[in-house]
Design a protein around this motif. Sequence first.
Motif, mmCIF file in Angstrom:
data_model
loop_
_atom_site.group_PDB
_atom_site.id
_atom_site.type_symbol
_atom_site.label_atom_id
_atom_site.label_comp_id
_atom_site.label_asym_id
_atom_site.label_seq_id
_atom_site.Cartn_x
_atom_site.Cartn_y
_atom_site.Cartn_z
ATOM 1 N N TYR A 202 46.381 15.986 61.278
ATOM 2 C CA TYR A 202 46.227 17.268 61.972
ATOM 3 C C TYR A 202 44.874 17.899 61.650
ATOM 4 O O TYR A 202 44.183 18.403 62.546
ATOM 5 C CB TYR A 202 47.384 18.171 61.532
ATOM 6 C CG TYR A 202 47.243 19.640 61.816
ATOM 7 C CD1 TYR A 202 47.804 20.210 62.956
ATOM 8 C CD2 TYR A 202 46.590 20.473 60.912
ATOM 9 C CE1 TYR A 202 47.695 21.575 63.194
ATOM 10 C CE2 TYR A 202 46.482 21.837 61.144
ATOM 11 C CZ TYR A 202 47.032 22.375 62.281
ATOM 12 O OH TYR A 202 46.923 23.731 62.512
ATOM 13 N N ASP A 203 44.443 17.855 60.387
ATOM 14 C CA ASP A 203 43.162 18.450 59.989
ATOM 15 C C ASP A 203 41.981 17.805 60.719
ATOM 16 O O ASP A 203 41.017 18.477 61.078
ATOM 17 C CB ASP A 203 42.943 18.308 58.481
ATOM 18 C CG ASP A 203 43.700 19.344 57.674
ATOM 19 O OD1 ASP A 203 44.199 20.321 58.277
ATOM 20 O OD2 ASP A 203 43.800 19.193 56.444
ATOM 21 N N GLN A 204 42.046 16.485 60.920
ATOM 22 C CA GLN A 204 40.965 15.822 61.648
ATOM 23 C C GLN A 204 40.831 16.401 63.058
ATOM 24 O O GLN A 204 39.715 16.658 63.537
ATOM 25 C CB GLN A 204 41.240 14.319 61.750
ATOM 26 C CG GLN A 204 41.206 13.567 60.439
ATOM 27 C CD GLN A 204 41.643 12.126 60.634
ATOM 28 O OE1 GLN A 204 40.931 11.311 61.215
ATOM 29 N NE2 GLN A 204 42.845 11.799 60.170
ATOM 30 N N VAL A 205 41.975 16.627 63.698
ATOM 31 C CA VAL A 205 41.970 17.192 65.050
ATOM 32 C C VAL A 205 41.365 18.598 65.041
ATOM 33 O O VAL A 205 40.518 18.937 65.869
ATOM 34 C CB VAL A 205 43.401 17.209 65.633
ATOM 35 C CG1 VAL A 205 43.438 17.932 66.972
ATOM 36 C CG2 VAL A 205 43.931 15.783 65.780
ATOM 37 N N VAL A 206 41.796 19.415 64.087
ATOM 38 C CA VAL A 206 41.289 20.786 63.990
ATOM 39 C C VAL A 206 39.780 20.790 63.751
ATOM 40 O O VAL A 206 39.024 21.522 64.415
ATOM 41 C CB VAL A 206 42.016 21.548 62.859
ATOM 42 C CG1 VAL A 206 41.333 22.875 62.558
ATOM 43 C CG2 VAL A 206 43.477 21.777 63.238
#
Length: 349
Positions: free
Chosen positions: A140-144
């Motif tokens: 999720y952090d990569q997407v953000v």
Amino acid sequence: MVVTAKKIDVRSLTLETLEKHFAELGEKNFRAKQVYSWLWEKSVSDFDQMSNLSKDLRNKLKELFTINAAKIHISQFSNDRTIKNTFKLYDENLIEGVLIPAPERMTACVSSQVGCSLTCKFCATGYMERKRNLNPDEIYDQVVLLDQQAKLNYNHPLTNIVYMGMGEPLLNYANVMKSIERITAEDGLNMAAKRITVSTAGIAKMIKKLGDDQVKFNLALSLHAANDKKRNEIMPINEQNSLKALAEALKYYFSKTKNPVTYEYILFDNFNDSLEDAAELAAFCKHLPCKVNIIEYNPISFADFINTQEAKTDAFAAYLKKQGINVNIRRSRGKDIDAACGQLAVKQQ
């Protein structure tokens, strides 16, 4: 000696579990919902950013919990505007993700594992050791972070996400599914599942599980040969997941989801680029509705493969089109910074 209790990764908790923790702290349920919203909708990585909580409560949270946020370690900018990022995880492990801008879309290519265990002969990641699976919040952090990068550099939010970075997503099934749930949830990033593609090297039983779970996102299979002998040579996973087993699994998946499948096919010079190879691929495509992405090979130092000639690529694609197959020829992006398909392998520390 005083033993300090290990802090809990707050994003590993469901809302219901978080509410139980808050009840133990003597706090109301709605406070847990506020924290959950800060974590997943607003994507904050620091309790002090949760401005509608009292300072006392924020301090309590910092004592009990941690937010194991991924951070951008290094960014490299390609001549074609692609941006490759090395992300540093909470335990100092490094992974890579890529932002790929195009006229009508902005795509994030994200990783699902630290390294990979599949040893595909043409892929740089396959020559790395698989250290561990990524947690849902790390995906999720990569997407953000890539979305923030897209807005900052190109004034445009992400439109698409592909799980085509480091690792095999279906060998990290539960965490990948949880990450997609958070990315698509209304109380998460609220992205449409149809904008997400998960790519697999081909694990038949897990493809069937995708069918059983009736997933809404897109599935891509890294095929690269429609002949078991050749596929065994470049993708050892095929020895346990033959083309027959994959075809059966894909038909089952389609029967459950009605989602067509994309086949990714890299053309290697004088290996899988003949019209006979195209005929074998066309026959494999007859199993269910699909499209084929023909991909330019991006050489890596570990392997001896080279990209096929443009004329052969065009002839291969033309043959498939004559068979009524939907074909796209994908040109590589980010080659000059080793950000293209098959080139991800952490080098910088």
